[in-house]
Enzyme design. Structure first.
Site, short mmCIF file in Angstrom:
data_model
loop_
_atom_site.label_atom_id
_atom_site.label_comp_id
_atom_site.label_asym_id
_atom_site.label_seq_id
_atom_site.Cartn_x
_atom_site.Cartn_y
_atom_site.Cartn_z
N CYS A 413 19.90 -27.94 24.65
CA CYS A 413 20.46 -26.65 24.24
C CYS A 413 21.98 -26.68 24.16
O CYS A 413 22.58 -26.03 23.29
CB CYS A 413 19.99 -25.55 25.19
SG CYS A 413 20.50 -25.77 26.91
N HIS A 457 20.17 -22.67 30.46
CA HIS A 457 20.19 -22.61 28.99
C HIS A 457 21.60 -22.29 28.51
O HIS A 457 22.43 -21.79 29.28
CB HIS A 457 19.20 -21.53 28.51
CG HIS A 457 18.93 -21.57 27.05
ND1 HIS A 457 18.55 -22.70 26.37
CD2 HIS A 457 18.97 -20.57 26.10
CE1 HIS A 457 18.37 -22.42 25.09
NE2 HIS A 457 18.63 -21.14 24.90
N ASP A 473 20.86 -17.80 19.09
CA ASP A 473 20.38 -18.96 19.85
C ASP A 473 19.93 -20.04 18.87
O ASP A 473 18.79 -19.99 18.36
CB ASP A 473 19.23 -18.56 20.77
CG ASP A 473 18.92 -19.66 21.78
OD1 ASP A 473 19.42 -20.79 21.61
OD2 ASP A 473 18.17 -19.39 22.74
#
Length: 660
Positions: A413, A457, A473
Site C-alpha cells: 500500500c 495501511h 485509495d
C-alpha cells in the site's frame, strides 16, 4: 522459642535442590529481557552452587566473591549507562540473587533466598501483566511454600503430593482476601501498575515517516494495535479508515510528517450527517498520536487535534488508554487551503520521477485540467497496467517512483499511495499521504472490533475545490479485496503471512480460538489491568452501591477483611480439631477410634508404648494385634527420618486391622 540458625543447621541436599529450583524458576523469564552475559553469569553461579553441595569453602571465598560482585556491577553500569531504572535494577537483582545462593548454607540463608525470590517474582509484572505471565507467577507461588516446607526438617514426613495440595490450598484460601482488596481498595487514576519510563521500550507500530517496505513489515506482526466498541452496528470495512500520521514532505525516497498548528476545539468546518460513536482501547506505541475513524469530530481529554485532523496526546503513549470518540464518515471539509499549505501539497523533489511527471502532465492535458478526470486516469492506470499487490516487491533503487510505476509494478500500500500522490502533485493537484489502519476484524465473543498491526495501511488525500480533502485509495484499484475483506485475501503470496492473518478470514477453528483468546485478553485488560475509579464505581453500582466515597470503601474493606480473618480462624481450628493434617497423626487417630469402639480409649497424656501395654493388660486377645502397630507408629513418630513408604505401610496395617 528462639530459632537456632547456627552453622550446624546446614541445608540438606533435597532442601538445596528445592531452593535452587525456586531461584531458577523466578529468573528464567528474565533471560529474554536482560543482556545475555548477565543470564550466563547467573546460570553459572547456580550451576556451581548445585555442584558444590558438600564443601563450599572455595566458592564462598570472600575476596573472590567480592571481586566478582564488583566486576559484574561495573558491567551492569557500562551495559545500561546507569545503576538506576528498571533494566539496570533488574539486572543487578538477578546477579545478586544468584550470587547469594553461593553463600547459602543454613536455614537462615535459605529463608532469606526464598524471600528474595518472592520479590524477584514481582519484577516480571514490570514488563508485562499478561495472562500467561500471571499464570506462571501463580505456579511459582505454589512452589514457594513447598520450598519453605522442605527447608524445615520437621515436615520431612510429608510427601511431595501432600505438600503440593497444602500449598495449593493456601493459595486458594487467599483468593477471598485478594478479591476484597482488589475490588474495594480505593482506586487512583491510571493502570494497575505504574511502570518506569523505560518499561515501554521496544514497542512498535506506525511511524511519522514512510518509505518502501516500512508498512508491509508490520503485516508480519500479530500485535494488537487497538480495539473498538461501537454504539450500534459498526460501519462496513470499506469505510473503516483509522486516521493516523499525515505525511506532506517527500525527498524522493521517504515521506515525512509536517508540523501542523493544533486545533484546540472540535472542528466546525466539517459538514456531515453520518455520525458514529465508539470507544477505543489503544495499546501503548510510544508515540503521541491517537487513532480515530475519518474524520474525528471530538477531542478526548489530554489530546489536541492538529491541522491535519490527527489526534495527538500531550505526551508519548506508554500505557494502555481508553477514550470516547465521535466521527463523521461522510464529511466535507469546507476550509480552503492557504498559500503555504498549497505549496507543501504540491512540492516535489527537484530531481527524480521524470517519467511520472511526464505521464501526469499528459493526464492533465487530456482532462483539460479537470481534477476528477485526472484522478480517474490515475486509478485506471493502476487497475489496467498489471500492477500487483505483494509483500515481497523487487528493490526499487535510487528513483523508486519511476522504478515502481514503469518497471517492477509490484508493491504494497505504501508504494501505491506514494506514487499516486507524486502523480497528483505532478498534475498540479494538492495531495498528501495518510497512514493509519484499514478494516479490522469483528470479534462476536466480545462485541468489539479488533485492529492489529497487520491492518496498517496508507492511502492518499487530494484537495478538490469546493470539496476539500477527498480520500483516494489507489490500493483499492489494484486489490479491492484488501479494503473489502482484508489483507489475506488480497495477497498472492498468502503463505508468507503469519498464520493468525491467514486464518482470520477462513472461519476456521484456529480463527475462533484466536478470537476467544483475544476476548479473554480484552476482558483481562478492561477489568483487571485497567481497573480504575470508573470501573470500580461501575462495579459497585452493579452491586447496588452508587457513588461510594473512598471513606466508605475503606470501611467496607476493613469489615470484609475482618470477617474473612474471623471465618478463616474458626475454620482453621475446626479443621485441625476434626482432621489433623499430619498423615501420621491421622493414622494414629484412626487407630484410636477403632480402640475406643471396644472401650479402650487413649488417655490424654498417654504415649503409644504405654497405650500398647495397657491394651495388652486389659485385652490380651487383641494385644498381639495392636502392640506391633503401635510400636511401628512410635518408631516413625520419634525418628528423625521418615519414609513415605513406611507411612503408607502403617496406614494399610491400621486400615486392615479388625478389632472386636
Amino acid at each position: 522459642m528462639k530459632t537456632n540458625y547456627s552453622h550446624s543447621n546446614t541445608l540438606e541436599n533435597d532442601s538445596l535442590s528445592w531452593l535452587l529450583l525456586l531461584v531458577s524458576l523466578v529468573l528464567i523469564p528474565h533471560v529474554t529481557r536482560i543482556p545475555f552475559w548477565i543470564s550466563l553469569v547467573a546460570g553459572c553461579a547456580l550451576l556451581i552452587r548445585a555442584m558444590s553441595r558438600i564443601d563450599l569453602r572455595r566458592v564462598r571465598a570472600r575476596i573472590l566473591l567480592t571481586l566478582i560482585v564488583m566486576i559484574t556491577t561495573a558491567g551492569v553500569y557500562f551495559e545500561h549507562g546507569t545503576l538506576l531504572g528498571l533494566q539496570s535494577g533488574v539486572s543487578l537483582f538477578v546477579l545478586m540473587l544468584s550470587f547469594k545462593t553461593l553463600e547459602t548454607r543454613n536455614l537462615r540463608d535459605g529463608m532469606l533466598v526464598t524471600c528474595l525470590s518472592c520479590f524477584m517474582l514481582i519484577t516480571h509484572f514490570f514488563y508485562t501483566q499478561s495472562i500467561p505471565v500471571t499464570l506462571y507467577a501463580i505456579a511459582v507461588a505454589v512452589i514457594i511454600p513447598m520450598t519453605l516446607m522442605q527447608l524445615n526438617k520437621r515436615n520431612a514426613a510429608l510427601s511431595y503430593a501432600y505438600r503440593f495440595r497444602f500449598a495449593g490450598t493456601m493459595l486458594l484460601q487467599s483468593i477471598p482476601l485478594m478479591l476484597i482488596l482488589f475490588i474495594l481498595f480505593p482506586r487512583l487514576s491510571g493502570p494497575l501498575w505504574a511502570l518506569p519510563d523505560d518499561a515501554g521500550s521496544g514497542i512498535t507500530g506506525l511511524s511519522d515517516s514512510m518509505s518502501p517496505g516500512q508498512i508491509s513489515s508490520l503485516t508480519q506482526s500479530d500485535k494488537v494495535a487497538f480495539r473498538v466498541e461501537f454504539e450500534g452496528e459498526p460501519p462496513p470495512s470499506s469505510r473503516r479508515y483509522w486516521r493516523g500520521p499525515v505525511l506532506w514532505n517527500f525527498d524522493g525516497q521517504t515521506w515525512r510528517a509536517h508540523a501542523s498548528a493544533p486545533i484546540t476545539q472540535a472542528p466546525s468546518d466539517i459538514q456531515s450527517e453520518d455520525i458514529i460513536r465508539y470507544e477505543v482501547t489503544l495499546e501503548p506505541h510510544g508515540k503521541q498520536w491517537l487513532f480515530a475513524l475519518d474524520i474525528p469530530d471530538s477531542i478526548p481529554s489530554d489530546a489536541t487535534l492538529n491541522g491535519d485532523y490527527q489526534l495527538l496526546l500531550n505526551k508519548p503513549l506508554e500505557k494502555r488508554i481508553k477514550y470516547q470518540m465521535v466521527s463523521n464518515l461522510d464529511y466535507t471539509i469546507g476550509r480552503d487551503l492557504n498559500s503555504y499549505e498549497r505549496h507543501l501539497a504540491l512540492r516535489l523533489p527537484k530531481r527524480g520521477a521524470a517519467q511520472a511527471r511526464q505521464l501526469a502532465s499528459e493526464w492533465r492535458r487530456n482532462a483539460n485540467s479537470d481534477p476528477q478526470r485526472t484522478i480517474e486516469q490515475a486509478l485506471e492506470f493502476f487497475s489496467k497496467q498489471n500492477f500487483f499487490y505483494t509483500l515481497t516487491p523487487q528493490p526499487l533503487g535510487r528513483d523508486p517512483v519511476d522504478a515502481f510505476l514503469f518497471n517492477t509494478r509490484e508493491g504494497f500500500c505504501e508504494h501505491y499511495a506514494s506514487s499516486f500522490v507524486v502523480l497528483m502533485r505532478a498534475a498540479g493537484l494538492p495531495a498528501r499521504v495518510v497512514t493509519g489502519y484499514s478494516g479490522g476484524e469483528w470479534n462476536p465473543l466480545g462485541n468489539y472490533m479488533l485492529i492489529r498491526q497487520a491492518d496498517a495501511h496508507a492511502w492518499a488525500e487530494v484537495w478538490l475545490q469546493n470539496e476539500g480533502w477527498v480520500r483516494v485509495d489507489p490500493t483499492a484499484a489494484v486489490a479491492p479485496e484488501r479494503i473489502l475483506t482484508g489483507i489475506s485475501s488480497a495477497l498472492r503470496e498468502n503463505s508468507l503471512l503469519p498464520m493468525f492473518v491467514r486464518a482470520s478470514h477462513a472461519g476456521s477453528w484456529l480463527n475462533r480460538l484466536n478470537l476467544a483468546m483475544d476476548n479473554v485478553n480484552f476482558q483481562w485488560n478492561a477489568w483487571v489491568l485497567s481497573y480504575g475509579p470508573d470501573r470500580q464505581q461501575a462495579l459497585l453500582s452493579w452491586l447496588g452501591h452508587d457513588a461510594a466515597q473512598w471513606q466508605v470503601l475503606i470501611v467496607w474493606m476493613v469489615t470484609g477483611i475482618s470477617a474473612f480473618m474471623v471465618a478463616y480462624t474458626l475454620a482453621f481450628f475446626w479443621n485441625n480439631r476434626i482432621t489433623p493434617t499430619d498423615p501420621l497423626v491421622r493414622a494414629y487417630e484412626r487407630l484410636s477410634n477403632k480402640l475406643t469402639s471396644v472401650n479402650l480409649p487413649r488417655l490424654t497424656a498417654e504415649g503409644p508404648i504405654e497405650y500398647a501395654r495397657r491394651i495388652r493388660a486389659a485385652r490380651p486377645d487383641i494385644g498381639d494385634l495392636v502392640e506391633p502397630v503401635l510400636q511401628h507408629y512410635a518408631r516413625l513418630r520419634y525418628s528423625s527420618y521418615k519414609d513415605d513408604k513406611e507411612i503408607d505401610l502403617l496406614r494399610r496395617r491400621i486400615r486392615k486391622l479388625r478389632i472386636k
